[in-house]
Design a protein around this motif. Structure first.
Motif, PDB file in Angstrom:
ATOM      1  N   MET A 151       0.864  -1.182  -0.001  1.00  0.00           N
ATOM      2  CA  MET A 151      -0.071   0.061  -0.103  1.00  0.00           C
ATOM      3  C   MET A 151       0.744   1.236  -0.223  1.00  0.00           C
ATOM      4  SD  MET A 151      -2.879  -1.459   2.840  1.00  0.00           S
ATOM      5  CE  MET A 151      -3.613   0.238   3.059  1.00  0.00           C
ATOM      6  N   THR A 152       2.002   1.189   0.844  1.00  0.00           N
ATOM      7  CA  THR A 152       2.812   2.378   0.919  1.00  0.00           C
ATOM      8  C   THR A 152       3.470   2.590  -0.627  1.00  0.00           C
ATOM      9  OG1 THR A 152       4.588   1.202   1.756  1.00  0.00           O
ATOM     10  CG2 THR A 152       3.166   2.204   3.340  1.00  0.00           C
ATOM     11  N   ARG A 192       4.222  10.246  -9.654  1.00  0.00           N
ATOM     12  CA  ARG A 192       3.460  10.645 -10.815  1.00  0.00           C
ATOM     13  C   ARG A 192       2.715  11.972 -10.611  1.00  0.00           C
ATOM     14  NH1 ARG A 192       2.249   6.522 -14.363  1.00  0.00           N
ATOM     15  NH2 ARG A 192       2.356   4.323 -13.567  1.00  0.00           N
ATOM     16  N   ALA A 193       2.621  12.453  -9.618  1.00  0.00           N
ATOM     17  CA  ALA A 193       1.706  13.505  -9.201  1.00  0.00           C
ATOM     18  C   ALA A 193       2.755  14.942  -9.338  1.00  0.00           C
ATOM     19  CB  ALA A 193       0.946  13.673  -8.037  1.00  0.00           C
ATOM     20  N   ARG A 194       4.098  14.524  -9.193  1.00  0.00           N
ATOM     21  CA  ARG A 194       5.118  15.655  -8.970  1.00  0.00           C
ATOM     22  C   ARG A 194       5.238  16.605 -10.502  1.00  0.00           C
ATOM     23  NH1 ARG A 194       5.760  17.140  -4.628  1.00  0.00           N
ATOM     24  NH2 ARG A 194       7.267  18.454  -5.277  1.00  0.00           N
ATOM     25  N   PRO A 195       5.280  17.890 -10.095  1.00  0.00           N
ATOM     26  CA  PRO A 195       5.268  19.019 -11.074  1.00  0.00           C
ATOM     27  C   PRO A 195       6.409  18.515 -12.296  1.00  0.00           C
ATOM     28  CG  PRO A 195       5.268  19.937  -9.069  1.00  0.00           C
ATOM     29  CD  PRO A 195       5.548  18.585  -8.762  1.00  0.00           C
ATOM     30  N   PHE A 201       8.576  11.500  -1.892  1.00  0.00           N
ATOM     31  CA  PHE A 201       8.811  10.940  -0.643  1.00  0.00           C
ATOM     32  C   PHE A 201       8.603  11.746   0.643  1.00  0.00           C
ATOM     33  CE2 PHE A 201      11.190   9.254   3.123  1.00  0.00           C
ATOM     34  CZ  PHE A 201      11.054   7.881   3.043  1.00  0.00           C
ATOM     35  N   LEU A 202       9.388  12.803   0.621  1.00  0.00           N
ATOM     36  CA  LEU A 202       9.292  13.697   1.852  1.00  0.00           C
ATOM     37  C   LEU A 202       7.955  14.633   1.934  1.00  0.00           C
ATOM     38  CD1 LEU A 202      12.820  15.286   1.727  1.00  0.00           C
ATOM     39  CD2 LEU A 202      12.107  13.339   3.086  1.00  0.00           C
ATOM     40  N   GLU A 203       7.599  15.125   0.977  1.00  0.00           N
ATOM     41  CA  GLU A 203       6.338  15.813   0.848  1.00  0.00           C
ATOM     42  C   GLU A 203       5.284  14.951   0.990  1.00  0.00           C
ATOM     43  OE1 GLU A 203       5.756  18.731  -2.005  1.00  0.00           O
ATOM     44  OE2 GLU A 203       7.564  19.571  -1.723  1.00  0.00           O
ATOM     45  N   GLY A 204       5.229  13.570   0.682  1.00  0.00           N
ATOM     46  CA  GLY A 204       4.092  12.667   0.541  1.00  0.00           C
ATOM     47  C   GLY A 204       4.087  11.803   1.809  1.00  0.00           C
ATOM     48  N   TRP A 205       4.859  12.154   2.699  1.00  0.00           N
ATOM     49  CA  TRP A 205       5.087  11.347   4.119  1.00  0.00           C
ATOM     50  C   TRP A 205       3.768  11.136   4.682  1.00  0.00           C
ATOM     51  CZ3 TRP A 205       8.477   7.930   5.437  1.00  0.00           C
ATOM     52  CH2 TRP A 205       8.333   7.369   6.481  1.00  0.00           C
ATOM     53  N   ASP A 206       3.048  12.387   4.861  1.00  0.00           N
ATOM     54  CA  ASP A 206       1.969  12.178   5.581  1.00  0.00           C
ATOM     55  C   ASP A 206       0.961  11.270   4.973  1.00  0.00           C
ATOM     56  OD1 ASP A 206       2.653  14.069   7.401  1.00  0.00           O
ATOM     57  OD2 ASP A 206       1.763  15.892   6.497  1.00  0.00           O
ATOM     58  N   ILE A 254       1.640   8.631   3.231  1.00  0.00           N
ATOM     59  CA  ILE A 254       2.330   7.396   3.628  1.00  0.00           C
ATOM     60  C   ILE A 254       2.017   6.961   5.039  1.00  0.00           C
ATOM     61  CG2 ILE A 254       4.266   5.949   3.710  1.00  0.00           C
ATOM     62  CD1 ILE A 254       5.607   7.809   1.764  1.00  0.00           C
ATOM     63  N   ARG A 255       2.020   7.834   5.850  1.00  0.00           N
ATOM     64  CA  ARG A 255       1.774   7.388   7.236  1.00  0.00           C
ATOM     65  C   ARG A 255       0.234   7.377   7.405  1.00  0.00           C
ATOM     66  NH1 ARG A 255       2.670   8.707  12.604  1.00  0.00           N
ATOM     67  NH2 ARG A 255       4.586   9.603  12.160  1.00  0.00           N
ATOM     68  N   GLU A 256      -0.739   8.178   6.655  1.00  0.00           N
ATOM     69  CA  GLU A 256      -2.208   7.720   6.739  1.00  0.00           C
ATOM     70  C   GLU A 256      -2.491   6.293   6.018  1.00  0.00           C
ATOM     71  OE1 GLU A 256      -4.071  11.079   4.544  1.00  0.00           O
ATOM     72  OE2 GLU A 256      -3.574  12.435   6.194  1.00  0.00           O
ATOM     73  N   THR A 257      -1.813   6.104   5.142  1.00  0.00           N
ATOM     74  CA  THR A 257      -1.975   4.805   4.284  1.00  0.00           C
ATOM     75  C   THR A 257      -1.607   3.810   5.396  1.00  0.00           C
ATOM     76  OG1 THR A 257      -1.258   5.537   2.288  1.00  0.00           O
ATOM     77  CG2 THR A 257      -1.135   3.239   2.722  1.00  0.00           C
TER      78      THR A 257
END
Length: 208
Positions: free
Chosen positions: A65-66, A75-78, A91-96, A98-101
């Protein structure tokens, strides 16, 4: 809206997942049977196999899942971001996310215990390395697609992902052997090691 049937199926899957990870981390992966996992949730072995192909799949269910969340973040990065920056920021900005997952599936503390169980169990560690290689190939193809290059003729996507994947493996090893036992420590370590990639590859390491 989720139907009653769908909700029941989701809850059964979550219960099996939690029971499996609890058993794996307390009595060992090799020592745990599918029957014990099913019995812990008061369902049949047949029901277990409706949700998971076997012990390995349930052992890596949260990681899967992570990984999917990270691929989506890449895929969503500018499009203007350089590939390595896109990987770093995903990785860094998507950490929240990942945690929620993780939290949507199992308690974070259980996830972290399972992480270390994987590292200390030869069969699981081998599977983890195999799965990591497959995940890196997927990410390399995502990078190639966003950059408009052919992954099979241009080595850069795989090289970039190999460097990034190497940092992740170093982070995992350091985290698994340290006294820190928190999800955020993984993020902190990864950020610190990513900052050192340039000097590690091209810098002079000697201090004298």
């Amino acid at each position: 809206m989720e139907t009653l049937r769908e909700r029941k199926k989701r809850r059964t899957r979550e219960a099996l997942l939690r029971a499996a990870l609890e058993l794996f981390t307390t009595q060992g992966y090799e020592q745990t049977t599918v029957d014990e996992i099913a019995e812990a949730v008061d369902v049949s072995q047949r029901t277990f196999f409706r949700y998971f192909a076997g012990k390995e799949e349930v052992a890596f269910a949260v990681q899967a899942m992570t990984e999917a969340a990270f691929v989506a973040a890449v895929r969503a990065r500018p499009p203007h971001e350089a590939p390595m920056k896109a990987l770093r920021q995903a990785f860094l900005e998507g950490w929240d996310a990942i945690r929620e997952t993780v939290e949507s599936a199992v308690p974070v503390e259980l996830y972290l215990r399972m992480y270390r169980t994987i590292d200390s169990t030869p069969a699981l560690l081998a599977a983890h390395l195999r799965r990591s290689a497959a995940a890196e190939e997927t990410i390399a193809r995502v990078l190639a697609e966003r950059e408009g290059v052919d992954v099979d003729t241009d080595p850069r996507p795989r090289l970039a992902v190999a460097v990034f994947g190497g940092v992740i493996r170093v982070t995992e090893r350091q985290w698994c052997t340290s006294e820190e036992f928190g999800l955020d420590s993984i993020r902190t370590l990864t950020a610190a090691y990513l900052d050192q990639v340039g000097s590690a590859l091209t810098g002079n390491w000697r201090t004298t």
